[in-house]
Design a protein around this motif. Structure first.
Motif, short mmCIF file in Angstrom:
data_model
loop_
_atom_site.label_atom_id
_atom_site.label_comp_id
_atom_site.label_asym_id
_atom_site.label_seq_id
_atom_site.Cartn_x
_atom_site.Cartn_y
_atom_site.Cartn_z
N VAL A 40 40.51 22.86 46.12
CA VAL A 40 40.46 24.32 46.20
C VAL A 40 39.71 24.90 45.02
O VAL A 40 38.92 25.83 45.15
CB VAL A 40 41.90 24.89 46.28
N ARG A 41 39.93 24.31 43.83
CA ARG A 41 39.19 24.79 42.66
C ARG A 41 37.70 24.54 42.81
O ARG A 41 36.87 25.36 42.40
CB ARG A 41 39.73 24.12 41.39
N LYS A 42 37.34 23.40 43.39
CA LYS A 42 35.92 23.11 43.60
C LYS A 42 35.32 24.11 44.59
O LYS A 42 34.21 24.61 44.40
CB LYS A 42 35.73 21.69 44.14
N LEU A 43 36.06 24.44 45.65
CA LEU A 43 35.58 25.42 46.62
C LEU A 43 35.37 26.77 45.94
O LEU A 43 34.36 27.45 46.18
CB LEU A 43 36.59 25.54 47.77
N ALA A 44 36.32 27.14 45.07
CA ALA A 44 36.20 28.42 44.37
C ALA A 44 34.98 28.44 43.45
O ALA A 44 34.25 29.43 43.39
CB ALA A 44 37.47 28.70 43.56
N ARG A 45 34.73 27.31 42.77
CA ARG A 45 33.54 27.24 41.90
C ARG A 45 32.26 27.35 42.73
O ARG A 45 31.31 28.02 42.34
CB ARG A 45 33.55 25.94 41.11
N ASP A 46 32.23 26.65 43.87
CA ASP A 46 31.04 26.68 44.73
C ASP A 46 30.76 28.09 45.24
O ASP A 46 29.60 28.49 45.41
CB ASP A 46 31.20 25.73 45.91
N LEU A 47 31.85 28.86 45.49
CA LEU A 47 31.68 30.23 46.00
C LEU A 47 31.58 31.26 44.89
O LEU A 47 31.37 32.44 45.15
CB LEU A 47 32.87 30.59 46.91
N GLY A 48 31.72 30.78 43.64
CA GLY A 48 31.63 31.71 42.52
C GLY A 48 32.82 32.64 42.41
O GLY A 48 32.68 33.79 42.01
N ILE A 49 34.00 32.15 42.75
CA ILE A 49 35.20 32.99 42.78
C ILE A 49 36.10 32.64 41.60
O ILE A 49 36.37 31.46 41.34
CB ILE A 49 35.98 32.81 44.10
N ASP A 50 36.56 33.65 40.90
CA ASP A 50 37.52 33.48 39.82
C ASP A 50 38.91 33.42 40.43
O ASP A 50 39.39 34.39 41.02
CB ASP A 50 37.40 34.66 38.85
N LEU A 51 39.59 32.28 40.28
CA LEU A 51 40.91 32.12 40.88
C LEU A 51 41.94 33.09 40.30
O LEU A 51 43.00 33.30 40.91
CB LEU A 51 41.39 30.67 40.71
N GLN A 52 41.66 33.65 39.14
CA GLN A 52 42.58 34.64 38.57
C GLN A 52 42.67 35.87 39.46
O GLN A 52 43.65 36.62 39.40
CB GLN A 52 42.10 35.05 37.17
N LEU A 53 41.65 36.08 40.30
CA LEU A 53 41.62 37.26 41.17
C LEU A 53 42.23 36.99 42.53
O LEU A 53 42.37 37.92 43.33
CB LEU A 53 40.16 37.73 41.35
N VAL A 54 42.58 35.75 42.81
CA VAL A 54 43.07 35.37 44.14
C VAL A 54 44.59 35.26 44.11
O VAL A 54 45.17 34.63 43.22
CB VAL A 54 42.45 34.03 44.58
N LYS A 55 45.25 35.84 45.12
CA LYS A 55 46.70 35.74 45.26
C LYS A 55 47.05 34.56 46.14
O LYS A 55 46.56 34.44 47.25
CB LYS A 55 47.26 37.03 45.86
N GLY A 56 47.88 33.66 45.61
CA GLY A 56 48.25 32.48 46.37
C GLY A 56 49.35 32.75 47.37
O GLY A 56 50.32 33.46 47.07
N THR A 57 49.22 32.20 48.58
CA THR A 57 50.23 32.38 49.63
C THR A 57 50.99 31.08 49.90
O THR A 57 51.88 31.05 50.75
CB THR A 57 49.57 32.84 50.94
N GLY A 58 50.65 30.02 49.18
CA GLY A 58 51.34 28.75 49.38
C GLY A 58 52.67 28.71 48.66
O GLY A 58 53.10 29.71 48.06
N PRO A 59 53.35 27.57 48.70
CA PRO A 59 54.65 27.42 48.03
C PRO A 59 54.54 27.74 46.54
O PRO A 59 53.64 27.27 45.86
CB PRO A 59 54.99 25.94 48.26
#
Length: 459
Positions: A178-197
């Motif tokens: 998931v982190r690799k996907l975020a890097r490829d898309l140029g997305i900062d994971l700090q801005l994403v809200k997680g819906t998983g456990p």
């Protein structure tokens, strides 16, 4: 059948009271057989990149942290399966829980008098003296964690240790893909809200954010390289340097003085030395001569080689010189120092400067080389800069900035001539160094560079 036990290795204090390190890369994987002192990981502290040797000989049972994780000192990072040779014959000096097993059956860990370790590695627990009593140096991490490491309960043996989930408040929880996907898309994971456990960020969360609303698009534009902003985490050397410079700027009252000097005689001397057989193979630069000049001028002005000890309310004057050299590296600004530089010849100083520079640029400077400096030089002239107001390295009374050597019109022997000139900038702590002392040091440094023969009158 040979009995085995599981030993946890906790991240050691790698020096200077550092509280955390980032795991840059693992050099081993689960199932690998490792030898004592074999490099198992490369970690980055706030000061340097350090190779981490194994405190045990055995098999890697589990890696508790992945590459890229920032880990607090004292937290478990890897478990080893090692031969159970008895409590008095344990290999290495790691800290953590132990489980003795034989044919799958658990056995209690015997309590015995500590034995001497086979290796004394940096930060790896206590050294046992002849008396049999362990001596530990001061730790900066939570004493509760250390007590748990010593008095941990016996755990049931496992054929394959279950992966541990480490929650780090400074880092969004997600998986490597998931982190690799975020890097490829140029997305900062700090801005994403997680819906998983437990708030885990999933692949669908990242994909949904990528195709999200206008608000998400604006947030994404602030994080994507090539967008309106590019954000880089503040960590490692840059984080440490920033904190140190802020502390220095707002603690020590800085005063900066400037002096422009005709260094033509020094540059002529430099050319003669380069052609000398005695200096064959040595790298000589204006910094080499200037560093030697600083050391000579410092003998006559020792006040600049001192430290203000706020805790004890004392002025500490050093009777040695650990000469710091500011070095711009890919990881940020570092100031490694040459130990006991005042006792070196020009040849030895030249060799030490070359080694220091090469090591710093490769990112291999050790924490010990980055601490204990007493006075520093920053060579801003290599960037074409003439002068500046350098900030003191924390714990030091002075820093000298060397400007670029330039050809300029200059009055020489009462006539206008083209000469090679350099500007010197001296910042000093006014609590320790009076204006007269700082000015005298700077004047004598300039006199040496303007006429190297003046050294004869100073030593």
């Amino acid at each position: 059948m040979t009995a085995t036990m599981i030993k946890e290795f906790r991240l050691p204090d790698l020096g200077e009271g550092l509280t955390e390190s980032e795991i840059l890369s693992w050099k081993v994987a689960v199932g690998d057989t490792v030898a004592l002192n074999q490099v198992i990981a490369e970690v980055e502290t706030a000061k340097a990149v350090v190779e981490l040797p194994s405190p045990f000989a055995g098999t890697v049972a589990a890696l508790h942290e992945e590459a890229g994780a920032v880990v607090e000192v004292g937290k478990p990072i890897v478990s080893f399966e090692v031969d159970d040779v008895g409590a008095a014959g344990s290999t290495g000096a790691g800290s953590g829980s132990e489980v003795s097993t034989s044919n799958g059956a658990a056995a209690a860990v015997p309590q015995a008098t500590p034995a001497k370790r086979e290796a004394n590695l940096v930060g790896y627990g206590a050294v046992v003296e002849e008396s049999g009593h362990p001596v530990r140096r001061h730790r900066t991490f939570d004493p509760v964690a250390e007590r748990e490491a010593v008095q941990a309960p016996v755990r049931q043996p496992v054929q394959q240790p279950a992966p541990q989930t480490i929650q780090e408040p400074e880092r969004p929880r997600s998986t490597p893909p998931v982190r690799k996907l975020a890097r490829d898309l140029g997305i900062d994971l700090q801005l994403v809200k997680g819906t998983g456990p437990a708030g885990l960020i999933t692949r669908s969360d990242v994909q949904g954010f990528a195709a999200g609303s206008h608000e998400q698009t604006e947030a994404r534009a602030a994080a994507v390289p090539g967008g309106r902003e590019t954000r880089t985490p503040i960590k490692g050397v840059r984080k440490f340097t920033a904190a140190a410079m802020v502390q220095s700027a707002f603690t020590a009252p800085h005063v900066t003085e400037f002096l422009t000097v005709d260094v033509t005689p020094t540059m002529e001397l430099l050319e003669r030395l380069k052609s000398s057989k005695a200096f064959a193979g040595y790298k000589l630069t204006p910094l080499t001569i200037a560093a030697k000049a600083v050391l000579i001028a410092l003998r006559r002005n020792p006040t600049l080689n001192s430290r203000w000890d706020e805790a004890s309310q004392e002025i500490v004057q050093f009777n040695y010189v650990n000469l710091g050299i500011a070095a711009a590296t890919p990881r940020g600004l570092t100031v490694p120092n040459i130990k006991d530089a005042d006792g070196m010849t020009l040849l030895e100083l030249s060799a030490a400067l070359s080694e220091l520079t090469d090591t710093a640029r490769s990112g291999k400077t050790s924490p010990s080389d980055l601490s204990g400096g007493t006075i520093s030089i920053t060579n801003i002239g290599v960037f074409g800069i003439d002068a500046g107001t350098p900030i003191l390295n924390p714990g030091e009374a002075a820093i000298i900035a060397l400007g670029a050597v330039r050809k300029a019109p200059w009055v020489h022997n009462d006539e206008l001539a083209v000469r090679q000139v350099m500007s010197l900038s001296l910042s000093f702590d006014h609590r320790l160094v009076d204006g007269e002392q700082g000015s005298k040091f700077l004047a004598e440094l300039g006199a040496i560079l303007a006429d190297p023969a003046m050294v004869i009158t100073m030593v």
